[in-house]
Design an enzyme around this catalytic site. Structure first.
Site, PDB file in Angstrom:
ATOM      1  N   ASN A 100      32.385  37.937  33.455  1.00  0.00           N
ATOM      2  CA  ASN A 100      32.418  39.585  33.533  1.00  0.00           C
ATOM      3  C   ASN A 100      33.893  39.964  33.091  1.00  0.00           C
ATOM      4  OD1 ASN A 100      32.152  42.014  34.279  1.00  0.00           O
ATOM      5  ND2 ASN A 100      32.412  41.741  36.667  1.00  0.00           N
ATOM      6  N   LYS A 136      34.481  43.003  32.569  1.00  0.00           N
ATOM      7  CA  LYS A 136      34.794  44.521  33.208  1.00  0.00           C
ATOM      8  C   LYS A 136      35.333  45.281  31.677  1.00  0.00           C
ATOM      9  CE  LYS A 136      35.815  42.273  37.305  1.00  0.00           C
ATOM     10  NZ  LYS A 136      36.585  42.175  38.467  1.00  0.00           N
ATOM     11  N   HIS A 177      27.602  44.726  41.305  1.00  0.00           N
ATOM     12  CA  HIS A 177      28.999  44.327  41.547  1.00  0.00           C
ATOM     13  C   HIS A 177      29.540  45.179  42.408  1.00  0.00           C
ATOM     14  CE1 HIS A 177      33.009  43.586  40.451  1.00  0.00           C
ATOM     15  NE2 HIS A 177      32.782  42.215  39.993  1.00  0.00           N
ATOM     16  N   GLU A 205      32.539  46.418  42.326  1.00  0.00           N
ATOM     17  CA  GLU A 205      33.182  47.657  41.500  1.00  0.00           C
ATOM     18  C   GLU A 205      32.037  48.939  41.214  1.00  0.00           C
ATOM     19  OE1 GLU A 205      35.008  45.280  38.495  1.00  0.00           O
ATOM     20  OE2 GLU A 205      36.347  44.514  40.176  1.00  0.00           O
ATOM     21  N   GLU A 226      30.337  37.311  46.019  1.00  0.00           N
ATOM     22  CA  GLU A 226      31.706  37.822  45.489  1.00  0.00           C
ATOM     23  C   GLU A 226      32.264  38.277  46.635  1.00  0.00           C
ATOM     24  OE1 GLU A 226      32.187  37.855  41.070  1.00  0.00           O
ATOM     25  OE2 GLU A 226      31.221  40.084  41.634  1.00  0.00           O
ATOM     26  N   GLY A 241      39.854  39.791  42.095  1.00  0.00           N
ATOM     27  CA  GLY A 241      41.085  40.337  41.302  1.00  0.00           C
ATOM     28  C   GLY A 241      42.391  40.268  42.351  1.00  0.00           C
ATOM     29  N   SER A 295      38.620  35.516  42.134  1.00  0.00           N
ATOM     30  CA  SER A 295      39.677  34.819  41.740  1.00  0.00           C
ATOM     31  C   SER A 295      39.492  33.422  41.648  1.00  0.00           C
ATOM     32  CB  SER A 295      40.553  34.864  43.080  1.00  0.00           C
ATOM     33  OG  SER A 295      41.367  36.366  43.121  1.00  0.00           O
TER      34      SER A 295
HETATM   35  P1  PGA Z   1      37.957  38.022  39.447  1.00  0.00           P
HETATM   36  O1  PGA Z   1      36.820  38.917  39.296  1.00  0.00           O
HETATM   37  O2  PGA Z   1      37.629  36.735  38.942  1.00  0.00           O
HETATM   38  O3  PGA Z   1      39.011  38.557  38.448  1.00  0.00           O
HETATM   39  O4  PGA Z   1      38.245  37.954  40.854  1.00  0.00           O
HETATM   40  C1  PGA Z   1      35.611  38.439  39.710  1.00  0.00           C
HETATM   41  C2  PGA Z   1      34.284  39.495  39.438  1.00  0.00           C
HETATM   42  O5  PGA Z   1      34.605  40.649  39.829  1.00  0.00           O
HETATM   43  O6  PGA Z   1      33.245  39.083  39.033  1.00  0.00           O
END
Ligand code: PGA
Length: 247
Positions: free
Chosen positions: A9, A11, A93, A95, A165, A171, A210
């Site tokens: 992903n 983003k 997601h 976000e 997640e 992140g 992460s």
């Molecule tokens: P990350 O993001 O691997 O940077 O923690 C995962 C995601 O948001 O799908």
């Protein structure tokens, strides 16, 4: 048999040239046969991505609107995504839930729309830190799935991938421990078996938050973890491929 999947992903990252460089490199690389790779670039580059990777990797969009067309300035429909040859959409997601106020009701409509367009759906769920600290994480994930996803028909579930997640791990460099992640994946699979045992057997459940080449092996060893949804580490071809080779 559940598919092993590693999905990137991106983003809001990468210019068009950077995206094309990534896909050209992937196209030339040796990819593990037993793992399905998926990449979710900016919707602006879906056409280029589909053209370059030529079915070696599934290309998808990070979001869509739940209506097919109409007066929705700035939005993209799943049928538009399908029309450029992309095959998947991420829905729910954290976000989108937290920064763009997407509710379970809205996500349920998006989930229906994606599978009705014949696309694969990655449906995300996961608790916030305070919810885990208050021991509410199982309840939160159950509500997200029951209110956003479980209305789909048995037939439609063939197109569903779930990504767990935990929001506090996204992140942040903090990964869920392999055993905490496994506990949640096992719980999600038990919820799926309430729909039908075949759904529990066939649905891939990915871990996200992460996930890196350093921790992917330990996570992917767990019996109910079928792969990963990767943010930061999916931006670099060698990290992404190292994760894909971690089964
Ligand atoms: P990350 O993001 O691997 O940077 O923690 C995962 C995601 O948001 O799908």
């Amino acid at each position: 048999m559940r598919k092993k999947i590693v999905a990137g992903n991106w983003k809001m990252n990468k210019s068009r040239d950077e995206a094309c460089d990534f896909f050209n490199l992937i196209q030339k690389s040796f990819l593990p046969e037993e793992v399905q790779l998926m990449v979710f670039p900016s919707a602006l580059y879906l056409t280029e991505a589909v053209g370059i990777v030529n079915n070696k990797v599934i290309i998808g969009a990070q979001n869509c609107h739940f209506e097919t067309k109409g007066a929705f300035t700035g939005e993209i429909s799943s049928s538009m995504i399908a029309s450029v040859g992309a095959n998947a959409v991420i829905v729910g997601h954290s976000e989108r839930r937290n920064l763009f106020n997407e509710t379970n009701t809205m996500l349920a409509k998006k989930a229906s729309d994606v599978v009705q367009s014949g696309l694969t759906l990655i449906f995300c769920c996961g608790e916030m830190l305070h919810e885990r600290e208050n021991q509410q994480h199982f309840k939160v994930v159950e509500e997200q799935l029951k209110n956003g996803l479980f209305h789909l028909s048995l037939e439609q579930f063939a197109k569903v991938i779930i990504a767990y997640e935990p929001v506090w791990a996204i992140g942040t460099g903090k990964t869920a421990s392999a055993s905490d992640a496994q506990d949640m994946h096992c719980f999600i699979r038990s919820l799926l078996s309430q729909i039908h045992p075949s759904v529990a057997h066939q649905t891939s459940i990915l871990y996200g938050g992460s996930c890196t080449p350093a921790n992917a092996k330990e996570l992917f060893k767990q019996p109910d973890i079928d792969g990963g949804l990767i943010g930061g580490a999916s931006l670099n071809v060698s990290d992404f491929l190292a994760i894909a080779n971690s089964f």
